[in-house]
Design an enzyme around this catalytic site. Sequence first.
Site, PDB file in Angstrom:
ATOM      1  N   ASP A  47       1.006  -1.299   0.084  1.00 45.31           N
ATOM      2  CA  ASP A  47       0.133  -0.197   0.132  1.00 45.31           C
ATOM      3  C   ASP A  47       0.648   1.523   0.318  1.00 45.31           C
ATOM      4  O   ASP A  47       1.558   1.222   0.970  1.00 45.31           O
ATOM      5  CB  ASP A  47      -1.356  -0.190   0.848  1.00 45.31           C
ATOM      6  CG  ASP A  47      -2.059   1.227   1.182  1.00 45.31           C
ATOM      7  OD1 ASP A  47      -2.964   1.477   0.515  1.00 45.31           O
ATOM      8  OD2 ASP A  47      -1.448   2.130   2.227  1.00 45.31           O
ATOM      9  N   TYR A  52       2.954  10.274  -0.784  1.00 44.66           N
ATOM     10  CA  TYR A  52       4.615   9.401   0.040  1.00 44.66           C
ATOM     11  C   TYR A  52       5.492   9.726  -0.943  1.00 44.66           C
ATOM     12  O   TYR A  52       6.164   9.620  -0.208  1.00 44.66           O
ATOM     13  CB  TYR A  52       4.382   7.690   0.390  1.00 44.66           C
ATOM     14  CG  TYR A  52       2.982   7.258   1.248  1.00 44.66           C
ATOM     15  CD1 TYR A  52       2.522   8.095   1.910  1.00 44.66           C
ATOM     16  CD2 TYR A  52       2.945   5.892   1.109  1.00 44.66           C
ATOM     17  CE1 TYR A  52       1.102   7.905   2.119  1.00 44.66           C
ATOM     18  CE2 TYR A  52       1.374   5.850   1.737  1.00 44.66           C
ATOM     19  CZ  TYR A  52       0.716   6.589   2.509  1.00 44.66           C
ATOM     20  OH  TYR A  52      -0.132   6.044   2.597  1.00 44.66           O
ATOM     21  N   LYS A  77      -2.879   6.400  -4.422  1.00 49.03           N
ATOM     22  CA  LYS A  77      -3.780   6.957  -3.880  1.00 49.03           C
ATOM     23  C   LYS A  77      -3.974   8.235  -5.064  1.00 49.03           C
ATOM     24  O   LYS A  77      -2.754   8.712  -5.257  1.00 49.03           O
ATOM     25  CB  LYS A  77      -4.131   6.904  -1.568  1.00 49.03           C
ATOM     26  CG  LYS A  77      -3.891   5.698  -1.292  1.00 49.03           C
ATOM     27  CD  LYS A  77      -3.465   6.195  -0.358  1.00 49.03           C
ATOM     28  CE  LYS A  77      -3.820   4.569   0.593  1.00 49.03           C
ATOM     29  NZ  LYS A  77      -2.408   4.477  -0.141  1.00 49.03           N
ATOM     30  N   HIS A 110      -7.172   9.439  -1.542  1.00 50.39           N
ATOM     31  CA  HIS A 110      -6.721   9.490  -0.007  1.00 50.39           C
ATOM     32  C   HIS A 110      -7.357  10.143   1.058  1.00 50.39           C
ATOM     33  O   HIS A 110      -8.318   9.563   1.825  1.00 50.39           O
ATOM     34  CB  HIS A 110      -5.180  10.111  -0.114  1.00 50.39           C
ATOM     35  CG  HIS A 110      -4.717   9.676   0.156  1.00 50.39           C
ATOM     36  ND1 HIS A 110      -3.063   9.492   0.204  1.00 50.39           N
ATOM     37  CD2 HIS A 110      -4.627   9.292   1.789  1.00 50.39           C
ATOM     38  CE1 HIS A 110      -2.980   8.792   1.198  1.00 50.39           C
ATOM     39  NE2 HIS A 110      -3.018   9.106   2.245  1.00 50.39           N
TER      40      HIS A 110
END
Length: 277
Positions: A47, A52, A77, A110
């Site tokens: 994931d 990120y 996401k 998200h």
Amino acid sequence: MTKTVPTLTLNDGHTIPQLGFGVFKVDPDETMRIVTDALEVGYRHIDTAAIYGNEVGVGDSIARSGIDREDLFITTKLWNDRQGTESVFDAFDESLEKLGLEYVDLYLIHWPTPAQDKYVESWKALEKIRETGRARSIGVSNFLEPHLQRLLAETDVVPAVDQIELHPAHQQPATTAFARRHGIQIEAWGPLGQGKYPLLDEHVVAIAAEAHRKTPAQVIIRWHLQTGNIVFPKSTRRERMIENFDVFDFELTRSEMSAITSLERVGRVGAHPNEVN
């Protein structure tokens, strides 16, 4: 390590491994090594997210793993500043390119970011992406019951999952109950409380850990699995990855499950979804 991770069936017919590996706050420069370790330990569900900044590292580790793509389940996401029809398509293309993949197994919005009021529009774009097959399943993250109600009322596809902050101290019963009534699987982020709540020190957790000769973290992960949550604890240490994966050779009793469930305290580690805009 050869352990079979149980799978759950999503409302679109696809299956998802119930235990995965999350890369939130994993240094992009370290991501390839860390995800490679996770894959070697046995994780097949990874994931990540655009925000990120480590999709490239995830993709590199997948490419070098030698694991058949069909044996992996990859999630990424859509970040908040890319909501809106055309920007969703562009953001998705960028994520696929960074991952080096032809498709992802799951694509999520998200956060609802209600102040923007674009999550319904964005969801309709995700529906179109799913139609192309480049995202096999689509879902949401950090959506509360009112956000889910609006999606169900104004769009055609019910989200496959809702990924929310969930741990024994914050179980979000209203959101989880609504989701389960509508066939939406729950994914738990921050499954161990992220250190804010001393869940690993709770007496009932320690008692269960001692009874099963497991660690407190393993007991809480097992609680998630038996509750029916999809869970992906994050660790940068291989030995902890192995520990978190070693949760399929014991089962908590009904009384142990109830005792851990009773740790609910109504309090978030992360931000409130209505305030992330």
